[in-house]
Design a protein around this motif. Structure first.
Motif, PDB file in Angstrom:
ATOM      1  N   ALA A   1       0.827  -1.199   0.000  1.00 49.92           N
ATOM      2  CA  ALA A   1       0.000   0.000   0.000  1.00 49.92           C
ATOM      3  C   ALA A   1       0.867   1.256   0.000  1.00 49.92           C
ATOM      4  O   ALA A   1       0.467   2.303  -0.516  1.00 49.92           O
ATOM      5  CB  ALA A   1      -0.927   0.006   1.204  1.00 49.92           C
ATOM      6  N   LYS A   2       2.030   1.182   0.610  1.00 46.26           N
ATOM      7  CA  LYS A   2       3.075   2.196   0.480  1.00 46.26           C
ATOM      8  C   LYS A   2       4.266   1.510  -0.179  1.00 46.26           C
ATOM      9  O   LYS A   2       4.513   0.326   0.055  1.00 46.26           O
ATOM     10  CB  LYS A   2       3.480   2.752   1.855  1.00 46.26           C
ATOM     11  CG  LYS A   2       2.384   3.551   2.541  1.00 46.26           C
ATOM     12  CD  LYS A   2       2.727   3.875   3.968  1.00 46.26           C
ATOM     13  CE  LYS A   2       3.770   4.968   4.093  1.00 46.26           C
ATOM     14  NZ  LYS A   2       3.212   6.307   3.798  1.00 46.26           N
ATOM     15  N   ARG A   3       4.993   2.235  -1.001  1.00 46.33           N
ATOM     16  CA  ARG A   3       6.108   1.623  -1.730  1.00 46.33           C
ATOM     17  C   ARG A   3       7.147   1.072  -0.760  1.00 46.33           C
ATOM     18  O   ARG A   3       7.686   1.825   0.056  1.00 46.33           O
ATOM     19  CB  ARG A   3       6.764   2.646  -2.645  1.00 46.33           C
ATOM     20  CG  ARG A   3       7.942   2.096  -3.432  1.00 46.33           C
ATOM     21  CD  ARG A   3       8.493   3.174  -4.353  1.00 46.33           C
ATOM     22  NE  ARG A   3       9.682   2.726  -5.058  1.00 46.33           N
ATOM     23  CZ  ARG A   3      10.917   2.859  -4.587  1.00 46.33           C
ATOM     24  NH1 ARG A   3      11.126   3.421  -3.410  1.00 46.33           N
ATOM     25  NH2 ARG A   3      11.955   2.437  -5.293  1.00 46.33           N
ATOM     26  N   PRO A   4       7.454  -0.220  -0.813  1.00 52.56           N
ATOM     27  CA  PRO A   4       8.459  -0.792   0.097  1.00 52.56           C
ATOM     28  C   PRO A   4       9.865  -0.293  -0.243  1.00 52.56           C
ATOM     29  O   PRO A   4      10.328  -0.478  -1.366  1.00 52.56           O
ATOM     30  CB  PRO A   4       8.352  -2.300  -0.145  1.00 52.56           C
ATOM     31  CG  PRO A   4       7.057  -2.503  -0.863  1.00 52.56           C
ATOM     32  CD  PRO A   4       6.834  -1.254  -1.658  1.00 52.56           C
TER      33      PRO A   4
ATOM     34  N   TRP B   1       2.308   7.987  -1.448  1.00 50.24           N
ATOM     35  CA  TRP B   1       2.509   8.916  -2.555  1.00 50.24           C
ATOM     36  C   TRP B   1       2.004   8.345  -3.878  1.00 50.24           C
ATOM     37  O   TRP B   1       1.942   9.049  -4.888  1.00 50.24           O
ATOM     38  CB  TRP B   1       3.942   9.383  -2.676  1.00 50.24           C
ATOM     39  CG  TRP B   1       5.055   8.365  -2.786  1.00 50.24           C
ATOM     40  CD1 TRP B   1       5.922   8.002  -1.798  1.00 50.24           C
ATOM     41  CD2 TRP B   1       5.476   7.643  -3.956  1.00 50.24           C
ATOM     42  NE1 TRP B   1       6.835   7.093  -2.277  1.00 50.24           N
ATOM     43  CE2 TRP B   1       6.597   6.867  -3.598  1.00 50.24           C
ATOM     44  CE3 TRP B   1       5.030   7.585  -5.266  1.00 50.24           C
ATOM     45  CZ2 TRP B   1       7.264   6.028  -4.492  1.00 50.24           C
ATOM     46  CZ3 TRP B   1       5.677   6.744  -6.177  1.00 50.24           C
ATOM     47  CH2 TRP B   1       6.778   5.987  -5.778  1.00 50.24           C
ATOM     48  N   TYR B   2       1.602   7.083  -3.891  1.00 49.12           N
ATOM     49  CA  TYR B   2       0.949   6.547  -5.083  1.00 49.12           C
ATOM     50  C   TYR B   2      -0.269   7.391  -5.462  1.00 49.12           C
ATOM     51  O   TYR B   2      -0.584   7.551  -6.633  1.00 49.12           O
ATOM     52  CB  TYR B   2       0.462   5.120  -4.827  1.00 49.12           C
ATOM     53  CG  TYR B   2       1.535   4.056  -4.746  1.00 49.12           C
ATOM     54  CD1 TYR B   2       2.778   4.220  -5.334  1.00 49.12           C
ATOM     55  CD2 TYR B   2       1.280   2.857  -4.083  1.00 49.12           C
ATOM     56  CE1 TYR B   2       3.746   3.235  -5.273  1.00 49.12           C
ATOM     57  CE2 TYR B   2       2.242   1.847  -4.008  1.00 49.12           C
ATOM     58  CZ  TYR B   2       3.479   2.047  -4.596  1.00 49.12           C
ATOM     59  OH  TYR B   2       4.426   1.075  -4.525  1.00 49.12           O
TER      60      TYR B   2
ATOM     61  N   PHE C   1       0.040   6.928 -10.756  1.00 46.47           N
ATOM     62  CA  PHE C   1       0.856   6.042 -11.581  1.00 46.47           C
ATOM     63  C   PHE C   1       0.020   4.889 -12.132  1.00 46.47           C
ATOM     64  O   PHE C   1      -1.065   4.585 -11.633  1.00 46.47           O
ATOM     65  CB  PHE C   1       2.032   5.502 -10.752  1.00 46.47           C
ATOM     66  CG  PHE C   1       2.906   6.586 -10.200  1.00 46.47           C
ATOM     67  CD1 PHE C   1       3.914   7.145 -10.969  1.00 46.47           C
ATOM     68  CD2 PHE C   1       2.693   7.084  -8.927  1.00 46.47           C
ATOM     69  CE1 PHE C   1       4.695   8.169 -10.482  1.00 46.47           C
ATOM     70  CE2 PHE C   1       3.477   8.111  -8.424  1.00 46.47           C
ATOM     71  CZ  PHE C   1       4.484   8.655  -9.204  1.00 46.47           C
ATOM     72  N   TYR C   2       0.557   4.239 -13.162  1.00 45.85           N
ATOM     73  CA  TYR C   2      -0.130   3.135 -13.812  1.00 45.85           C
ATOM     74  C   TYR C   2       0.366   1.817 -13.246  1.00 45.85           C
ATOM     75  O   TYR C   2       1.573   1.583 -13.161  1.00 45.85           O
ATOM     76  CB  TYR C   2       0.115   3.208 -15.319  1.00 45.85           C
ATOM     77  CG  TYR C   2      -0.561   2.120 -16.108  1.00 45.85           C
ATOM     78  CD1 TYR C   2      -1.924   1.875 -15.984  1.00 45.85           C
ATOM     79  CD2 TYR C   2       0.161   1.337 -17.007  1.00 45.85           C
ATOM     80  CE1 TYR C   2      -2.560   0.886 -16.728  1.00 45.85           C
ATOM     81  CE2 TYR C   2      -0.450   0.351 -17.765  1.00 45.85           C
ATOM     82  CZ  TYR C   2      -1.803   0.125 -17.610  1.00 45.85           C
ATOM     83  OH  TYR C   2      -2.424  -0.860 -18.343  1.00 45.85           O
TER      84      TYR C   2
END
Length: 914
Positions: free
Chosen positions: A327-330, A495-496, A510-511
């Motif tokens: 859910a958040k970029r690792p 931030w996605y 983002f895609y």
């Protein structure tokens, strides 16, 4: 009325990976191009993010530019995940290898871009108010380039050091033995924490939301692996293009439920954990981000790893995320969790608290206070739309991009926006969330094919239809809503979707449909002849048709180009100091900024009165500098102590010597207690300053031009205006007369006062018989000073014309001295720097233009000099050769020809025909 001609075919904003790749592509298409970047060197976000431990999360073999095979052959990365320093060196190598640096104007922030429907051109305007026009506007500002600023209450009251990781200072920061706080545990914080823990007395980490930090498993790439990487490059790149996120990983072909057996599942996870971050995400199970149960098993595996690594159970539990994995970029960690086992590392949970600063440190809303010597904010970025919304972009019919995206974030495949013709976005919103260089290659290749199609078919503009934008944007939303992390991402400030920025509406940035699916949308346009696009035919006047300013191929009737002059090889003091010209310039600017800041503070604190003459103007400029955005940024990057300043200035050659001599005397100069000329003339400092790196190359250019001119035309009469201590004269004579031989019929050495002649006669003794010394004030009648009108073939004026009360009068006087067709070699500033302000701001001549409405450097571009020259009977700027090497184009040789005098009027020179 004819249409306005664009200055360039294309303008690129940004000189990071995206901007560099765009410049190369446009060059292959034969486009005239200009690039602007706010930094003082290439790198984009990698220029600013120079904090300790900064490195890529992408592997070296895909985190590269891939437009030419020699790029891989001629470069070896040294680590699996390259450091910021290595990325910076790599990109510098690329721009120099392909001669792209000449197109880039550094230190220039873009404020706005506006499209003209009637002219079919874009006008790009800098923060300084200067405008440049183009047909194609490429925004290569990146998806992660606008940092989230610290807005915590009490920040101004804090008396210790504080830094923003995403805008790290150039100078070295001393962490040893200090109590340090790090606010934020995203990728930046994850890199910083293990790096600083060993040197800090105490390191306190303020965490709002824990991250699933995966091990990077970084290692050194030895000479044998480097060969293997190059041999397998093509296959690796193809693998990355097939991957969902542009990583060189293969899908596993299995699911958690399909495997079933708990021991086998753990064994597969263990394999991925040992291999590293993307292998864990991409090569273990294919249903991690689609199936809730599979995702929870993945998340619990990582939580168990955290509990096994972190010995304090309470700390371990605080570090365990409770939301779905992804859910958040690792982030990629390098001994991140292990760092929390150190006795000097403390973890503070602020998930239910707000924080504010006070004079000694950080106070949380539950009441606890923590004292710190240093605070580092690692708060992340305003992703996707941040950089584009930072500019005021207006498209067709004045439509605001910012307002358009407030209603809905709409693009076509992340490269075009309806209503913004000829604007191409390079690696911005709606691109793949993954390894950007892989997507960059696909995007710019498509943009290049599109522009080639337009040029071949005489098309003026391209505009994507609203229907195509709607189709793509709906597809993006559908894909995002189909993955289980979509809602948790919004709830956990990912931030996605932009919710890491307070007040920013949640929109998918983002895609998440994979590289090949995204690429298929672009390929379909080419295969169907761009059926989703609307094109407008090109009128004859739409194309760039005139030679760009300062790029003529002759001056004074001889062939010469800026490229010929700029190719001069000359030793630089930066080479002796073991640093690049960019590094040396940045350090010098930072040191000057610190001295200026100290002087302003001392004047205020002691309530000292500025001497009420020209110094009042200088004082105003110094105060404005420390309040400006650029000034504050430089001050933040500069050393804090006099010892650190002395260490730096000792590395900066003559400029450092000048700064060290003048900087500590600023207050005494402002209050009239010391004479600035005493410091400048001592030990021939001023003469040596003219031969140092700052402005040295334009002086060399005028010398080389004079050599070319006198080798083809004999018996020329040359006059030098404002020769001063002979710095420019020395360069000219050294080039034209290395052994003291005659090369012209007369060389007249002039200045406003004969006090300079003694120094000149000493430093130029070798050529004494060739020189004639005579006083000249270009603001007075030349005939009364004993000079013959229209008698000289070449007049050299180096850094003197700006120090006159009236540019119109001084340039007009020089015109009176030149023969018709004679050449003015003007070495002048084209931008102001802190060094010039500190070195020459104390002199009265610097402020003579105040009555004409000018302060400091009178003109800030070759375009402005061009306007002044045309007003006073000259042809304008025929050639502009800048002080390369970069990073800052702050000085240039400008060549201009004197036009014929109209004998039928008494109003002076005939105006040029435009």
């Amino acid at each position: 009325m004819p249409k306005k001609t664009a200055d360039y075919d294309a303008i690129v904003i940004g000189a990071g990976f995206s901007g560099i790749r765009s410049l190369w592509e446009l060059g292959q298409l034969g486009q005239t191009v200009k690039c602007f970047d706010a930094a003082s060197d290439v790198g984009g976000t990698w220029y600013w993010n120079r904090y300790p431990g900064s490195r890529t999360d992408g592997e070296a073999w895909v985190y590269i530019l891939n437009f030419a095979p020699e790029l891989m052959e001629e470069w070896d990365f040294h680590e699996r995940y390259p450091s910021q320093e290595e990325i910076q060196r790599y990109l510098s190598r690329v721009v120099d290898r392909y001669d792209l640096r000449k197109h880039i104007e550094f230190g220039t922030r873009i404020a706005s871009a506006s499209y003209s429907d009637s002219e079919n051109i874009w006008t790009i305007t800098t923060a300084n108010g200067l405008s440049t026009t183009c047909r194609y506007f490429l925004s290569a500002t990146g998806a992660l380039s606008i940092p989230r600023d610290p807005t915590f209450a009490g920040l101004k009251s804090y008396t210790g050091e504080w830094y923003q990781a995403s805008n790290w200072p150039v100078h070295k920061v001393d962490f040893h033995g200090k109590r340090i706080a790090i606010v934020g545990t995203g990728s930046t914080g994850v890199h910083l924490i293990p790096k600083l823990a060993p040197v800090a007395k105490e390191l306190t980490v303020f965490q709002r939301t824990p991250n699933y930090v995966l091990p990077g498993r970084n290692y050194i790439i030895d000479e044998y692996q480097a060969v293997d990487i190059k041999n397998n490059h093509d296959a690796t790149w193809e693998l990355a293009k097939m991957n969902l996120a542009g990583n060189a990983c293969k899908p596993s072909g299995r699911t958690v439920k399909g495997v079933g057996d708990a021991d086998k599942i753990r064994q597969i996870f263990d394999y991925g954990w040992e291999r590293g971050i993307f292998n864990f995400q991409m090569e273990t199970f294919d249903d991690i981000f689609m199936d809730p149960e599979s995702n929870e098993q993945t998340a619990e595996y990582i939580r168990q790893k955290i509990r096994a690594i972190v010995q304090d159970p309470e700390k371990a539990e605080l570090l365990c995320p409770k939301y779905p994995f992804g859910a958040k970029r690792p982030p990629s960690g390098h001994f991140y969790y292990e760092t929390f086992n150190r006795p000097n590392v403390k973890l503070v949970d602020i998930s239910r608290d707000d924080i504010e600063l006070y004079e000694k440190g950080i106070r949380i809303s539950s009441g606890a206070e923590n004292e710190f010597d240093m605070i580092i904010f690692a708060l992340g970025f305003d992703t996707g739309t941040g950089a584009l919304n930072e500019m005021e972009i207006r498209g067709s019919q004045g439509r605001s991009l910012r307002e358009y995206w407030t209603e809905r974030l709409g693009t076509f495949a992340g490269v075009l926006v309806s209503g913004f013709p000829n604007m191409f976005i390079v690696c911005g919103p709606h691109m793949i969330a993954g390894t950007q260089p892989v997507m960059l290659e696909i995007a710019v290749n498509w943009i290049g094919k599109t522009i080639r199609h337009m040029e071949k078919n005489n098309l003026a503009k391209i505009n994507v239809t609203e229907k195509a934008v709607d189709a793509w944007s709906c597809h993006i939303d559908e894909v995002w809503n189909s993955v289980l992390i979509s809602k948790p991402a919004e709830e956990n400030r990912s931030w996605y979707v932009g919710t890491n920025i307070p007040g920013k509406p949640a929109k998918i940035m983002f895609y998440f449909g994979g590289v090949q699916n995204w690429k298929s949308w672009l390929d379909n346009e080419i295969d169907t002849a761009w059926t989703s696009m609307e094109f407008t035919p090109l009128a004859v006047t739409d194309k760039v048709g005139e030679t760009p300013l300062g790029q003529d191929t002759s001056a004074g009737g001889i062939f010469v180009t800026a490229e010929i002059l700029e190719s001069a090889v000359m030793p630089m003091q930066s080479d002796e100091a073991g640093m690049s010209p960019a590094e040396k310039f940045n350090l010098g600017s930072a040191v000057c900024a610190r001295y200026i800041n100290w002087a302003v503070k001392e004047m205020h604190d002691r309530r000292l009165a500025v001497k009420q003459d020209y110094r009042a103007h200088w004082w105003k400029a110094l105060q404005e500098f420390v309040k400006s955005e650029s000034g504050r940024a430089l001050i933040q990057q500069s050393p804090y102590t006099k010892d650190e300043l002395d260490q730096l200035t000792s590395k900066l050659g003559v400029e450092g010597e000048a700064i060290a001599s003048i900087g500590p005397e600023l207050v005494r100069m402002l209050t009239g207690q010391t004479n600035p000329l005493f410091h400048l003339l001592k030990d021939d400092l001023l003469f040596r300053m003219y031969l140092s790196d700052e402005g040295a190359r334009p002086n060399r250019y005028v010398a080389d031009y004079t050599k070319i001119l006198t080798s083809q035309k004999r018996d020329l009469r040359i006059l030098e205006v404002g020769a001063g201590t002979g710095g420019t004269t020395f360069q000219v004579l050294q080039a034209c007369s290395p052994y003291g031989e005659s090369f012209c019929s007369e060389y007249m050495y002039t200045d406003i006062s004969n006090g300079f002649f003694k120094t000149g006669q000493t430093t130029l003794k070798k050529w004494e018989r060739l020189l004639t010394f005579k006083t000249l004030n270009v603001e007075n009648d030349v005939a009364k000073q004993g000079f013959e009108g229209h008698a000289y073939d070449l007049i050299i004026a180096a850094n003197v014309v700006h120090a006159t009360r009236s540019l119109t009068k001084s340039l007009g006087t020089i015109h009176q001295l030149l023969k018709s067709g004679g050449v003015l070699g003007l070495v002048e500033l084209t931008r102001l720097t802190p060094y010039f302000n500190i070195a020459f701001g104390s002199l009265s001549g610097w402020w003579l233009g105040v009555d004409e409405g000018r302060t400091e450097s009178p003109l800030q571009s070759a375009e402005q000099w061009n306007e002044q020259l045309r007003k006073t009977g000259f042809s304008g700027v025929e050639l502009a050769a800048y002080d390369l090497p970069e990073p800052e184009r702050h000085s240039a040789l400008l060549l201009s020809t004197a036009l014929a005098v109209d004998s039928t009027t008494t109003n002076g020179p005939t105006p040029p025909v435009v």
